[in-house]
Scaffold this motif. Structure first.
Motif, PDB file in Angstrom:
ATOM      1  N   THR A  89      26.954  15.359 -12.724  1.00  0.00           N
ATOM      2  CA  THR A  89      26.470  15.007 -11.386  1.00  0.00           C
ATOM      3  C   THR A  89      25.262  14.093 -11.492  1.00  0.00           C
ATOM      4  O   THR A  89      24.323  14.377 -12.225  1.00  0.00           O
ATOM      5  CB  THR A  89      26.078  16.265 -10.600  1.00  0.00           C
ATOM      6  N   ASP A  90      25.295  12.988 -10.790  1.00  0.00           N
ATOM      7  CA  ASP A  90      24.170  12.052 -10.794  1.00  0.00           C
ATOM      8  C   ASP A  90      23.396  12.204  -9.490  1.00  0.00           C
ATOM      9  O   ASP A  90      23.989  12.247  -8.413  1.00  0.00           O
ATOM     10  CB  ASP A  90      24.677  10.617 -10.934  1.00  0.00           C
ATOM     11  N   ILE A  91      22.072  12.301  -9.579  1.00  0.00           N
ATOM     12  CA  ILE A  91      21.244  12.436  -8.391  1.00  0.00           C
ATOM     13  C   ILE A  91      20.046  11.504  -8.504  1.00  0.00           C
ATOM     14  O   ILE A  91      19.668  11.073  -9.599  1.00  0.00           O
ATOM     15  CB  ILE A  91      20.735  13.883  -8.205  1.00  0.00           C
ATOM     16  N   VAL A  92      19.444  11.173  -7.366  1.00  0.00           N
ATOM     17  CA  VAL A  92      18.249  10.341  -7.340  1.00  0.00           C
ATOM     18  C   VAL A  92      17.062  11.173  -7.810  1.00  0.00           C
ATOM     19  O   VAL A  92      16.794  12.249  -7.284  1.00  0.00           O
ATOM     20  CB  VAL A  92      17.987   9.800  -5.918  1.00  0.00           C
ATOM     21  N   ILE A  93      16.345  10.679  -8.824  1.00  0.00           N
ATOM     22  CA  ILE A  93      15.171  11.388  -9.323  1.00  0.00           C
ATOM     23  C   ILE A  93      13.870  10.664  -8.988  1.00  0.00           C
ATOM     24  O   ILE A  93      12.784  11.212  -9.137  1.00  0.00           O
ATOM     25  CB  ILE A  93      15.254  11.624 -10.846  1.00  0.00           C
ATOM     26  N   GLU A  94      13.989   9.406  -8.544  1.00  0.00           N
ATOM     27  CA  GLU A  94      12.781   8.659  -8.156  1.00  0.00           C
ATOM     28  C   GLU A  94      13.181   7.572  -7.176  1.00  0.00           C
ATOM     29  O   GLU A  94      14.206   6.916  -7.349  1.00  0.00           O
ATOM     30  CB  GLU A  94      12.120   8.035  -9.391  1.00  0.00           C
ATOM     31  N   ARG A 124      15.930   2.878  -6.031  1.00  0.00           N
ATOM     32  CA  ARG A 124      16.405   4.245  -6.248  1.00  0.00           C
ATOM     33  C   ARG A 124      16.823   4.373  -7.704  1.00  0.00           C
ATOM     34  O   ARG A 124      17.681   3.615  -8.169  1.00  0.00           O
ATOM     35  CB  ARG A 124      17.597   4.579  -5.341  1.00  0.00           C
ATOM     36  N   LEU A 125      16.215   5.316  -8.413  1.00  0.00           N
ATOM     37  CA  LEU A 125      16.540   5.548  -9.818  1.00  0.00           C
ATOM     38  C   LEU A 125      17.270   6.883  -9.943  1.00  0.00           C
ATOM     39  O   LEU A 125      16.798   7.903  -9.442  1.00  0.00           O
ATOM     40  CB  LEU A 125      15.269   5.563 -10.675  1.00  0.00           C
ATOM     41  N   TYR A 126      18.413   6.876 -10.618  1.00  0.00           N
ATOM     42  CA  TYR A 126      19.243   8.063 -10.760  1.00  0.00           C
ATOM     43  C   TYR A 126      19.030   8.736 -12.120  1.00  0.00           C
ATOM     44  O   TYR A 126      18.517   8.123 -13.061  1.00  0.00           O
ATOM     45  CB  TYR A 126      20.719   7.697 -10.597  1.00  0.00           C
ATOM     46  N   LYS A 127      19.441   9.997 -12.200  1.00  0.00           N
ATOM     47  CA  LYS A 127      19.304  10.785 -13.414  1.00  0.00           C
ATOM     48  C   LYS A 127      19.901  10.075 -14.622  1.00  0.00           C
ATOM     49  O   LYS A 127      19.378  10.131 -15.726  1.00  0.00           O
ATOM     50  CB  LYS A 127      19.980  12.147 -13.218  1.00  0.00           C
ATOM     51  N   SER A 128      21.020   9.393 -14.420  1.00  0.00           N
ATOM     52  CA  SER A 128      21.732   8.725 -15.501  1.00  0.00           C
ATOM     53  C   SER A 128      21.054   7.450 -15.984  1.00  0.00           C
ATOM     54  O   SER A 128      21.439   6.885 -17.003  1.00  0.00           O
ATOM     55  CB  SER A 128      23.143   8.380 -15.050  1.00  0.00           C
ATOM     56  N   GLY A 129      20.054   6.974 -15.236  1.00  0.00           N
ATOM     57  CA  GLY A 129      19.432   5.693 -15.553  1.00  0.00           C
ATOM     58  C   GLY A 129      19.965   4.556 -14.698  1.00  0.00           C
ATOM     59  O   GLY A 129      19.539   3.399 -14.839  1.00  0.00           O
ATOM     60  N   TRP A 130      20.907   4.866 -13.795  1.00  0.00           N
ATOM     61  CA  TRP A 130      21.430   3.860 -12.873  1.00  0.00           C
ATOM     62  C   TRP A 130      20.326   3.491 -11.878  1.00  0.00           C
ATOM     63  O   TRP A 130      19.639   4.347 -11.344  1.00  0.00           O
ATOM     64  CB  TRP A 130      22.644   4.395 -12.136  1.00  0.00           C
ATOM     65  N   LEU A 131      20.156   2.196 -11.627  1.00  0.00           N
ATOM     66  CA  LEU A 131      19.068   1.701 -10.790  1.00  0.00           C
ATOM     67  C   LEU A 131      19.603   0.805  -9.691  1.00  0.00           C
ATOM     68  O   LEU A 131      20.403  -0.096  -9.950  1.00  0.00           O
ATOM     69  CB  LEU A 131      18.069   0.916 -11.650  1.00  0.00           C
ATOM     70  N   GLU A 132      19.175   1.073  -8.459  1.00  0.00           N
ATOM     71  CA  GLU A 132      19.514   0.229  -7.318  1.00  0.00           C
ATOM     72  C   GLU A 132      18.233  -0.279  -6.686  1.00  0.00           C
ATOM     73  O   GLU A 132      17.269   0.480  -6.523  1.00  0.00           O
ATOM     74  CB  GLU A 132      20.328   1.021  -6.290  1.00  0.00           C
ATOM     75  N   GLN A 133      18.220  -1.569  -6.314  1.00  0.00           N
ATOM     76  CA  GLN A 133      17.038  -2.172  -5.690  1.00  0.00           C
ATOM     77  C   GLN A 133      17.485  -3.130  -4.596  1.00  0.00           C
ATOM     78  O   GLN A 133      18.621  -3.618  -4.613  1.00  0.00           O
ATOM     79  CB  GLN A 133      16.215  -2.941  -6.727  1.00  0.00           C
ATOM     80  N   GLY A 134      16.593  -3.391  -3.658  1.00  0.00           N
ATOM     81  CA  GLY A 134      16.950  -4.318  -2.600  1.00  0.00           C
ATOM     82  C   GLY A 134      15.755  -4.739  -1.766  1.00  0.00           C
ATOM     83  O   GLY A 134      14.658  -4.199  -1.900  1.00  0.00           O
ATOM     84  N   GLY A 135      16.001  -5.710  -0.892  1.00  0.00           N
ATOM     85  CA  GLY A 135      14.928  -6.201  -0.034  1.00  0.00           C
ATOM     86  C   GLY A 135      15.378  -7.387   0.794  1.00  0.00           C
ATOM     87  O   GLY A 135      16.577  -7.639   0.954  1.00  0.00           O
TER      88      GLY A 135
END
Length: 254
Positions: free
Chosen positions: A142-147, A157-168
């Motif tokens: 299960t992957d969840i947002v940790i930061e 948004r940074l996920y437990k797995s190291g997946w990173l999403e950014q925007g603006g």
């Protein structure tokens, strides 16, 4: 370590550990119930760690590096030879929570076994409350947002797995050129994806176009389609004429 084994009794099953004895042996069930109660207010943010330590020299003081920081005073238990609870007043955790010191009036002997069980903060699972997972699903799968947060107008948004999403949003200048967009967090490489949409005021209403738009006139192609260029791990560029909303996805640089 004769002090710890002077008095043998049947396993103490009192979940309050009210005797506060230096010698009584508490059952595993009693210890677990006591610790669960003591740290109930942070249950959703903790995990448990087990660690065995073998004494290598005759000494009254043991200094044991912990595999995970022990954040909760009530969450540290040390057992001598797997049978006797070492009194809490003999335990001391360093300021950085990474080292346990056990001080006794009697010598520990070579090959004595100290079994440690303690609670540590685990933001990799859940920060607040319980997470109830469907049957067959584990924390590992299960992957969840940790930061998450916003830096200089860029959300991430940074996920437990190291997946990173950014925007603006990149505000248009009305002049063709390249606008550099700086990311809030660095990616592992420049293979992250970029999606950009143009905010185009063609009438009194605001219309949204993506790279599926049929507009093909001149320099407007890359502007309307929102095609990125010059990607690095920390930035990329878009056509500067119009305002774009954008988002990126990829693996964070550790």
């Amino acid at each position: 370590m004769s002090t710890f084994v002077k008095e043998y009794r049947a396993l103490d099953q009192d979940i309050e550990l009210s005797a506060n004895s230096d010698y009584r042996v508490a059952s595993q069930k009693a210890i677990k119930a006591y610790v669960d109660k003591e740290v109930d207010h942070v249950k959703g943010a903790i995990d448990w760690r087990l660690q065995n330590y073998t004494v290598t020299e005759v000494t009254k003081t043991l200094t044991i590096p912990l595999e995970k920081p022990c954040y909760f005073k009530e969450g540290m238990f040390a057992l001598y030879q797997g049978k006797t609870v070492i009194p809490n007043e003999l335990l001391s955790v360093s300021a950085d929570k990474k080292t346990l010191t056990i001080t006794s009036s009697n010598d520990f002997e070579i090959d004595d076994i100290i079994q440690l069980r303690w609670a540590y903060l685990n933001t990799q699972i859940t920060v607040e409350g319980y997470v109830v997972l469907p049957e067959g699903v584990t924390n590992e799968s299960t992957d969840i947002v940790i930061e998450q947060g916003t830096i200089d107008g860029v959300w991430y948004r940074l996920y437990k797995s190291g997946w990173l999403e950014q925007g603006g949003t990149q505000t248009g200048t009305g002049s063709y050129g390249l606008a550099e967009i700086n990311l809030a967090k660095e990616y592992l490489n420049n293979e992250y994806s970029v999606n950009a949409q143009i905010q185009w005021n063609s009438t009194d209403n605001m219309d949204w176009y993506t790279n599926d738009s049929s507009i093909t006139s001149g320099a407007g192609i890359s502007d309307v389609a929102g095609i990125p260029c010059d990607k690095t791990t920390t930035s990329f560029k878009l056509q500067s004429y119009s305002t774009h909303t954008w988002s990126t996805k990829g693996q964070v640089k550790v």
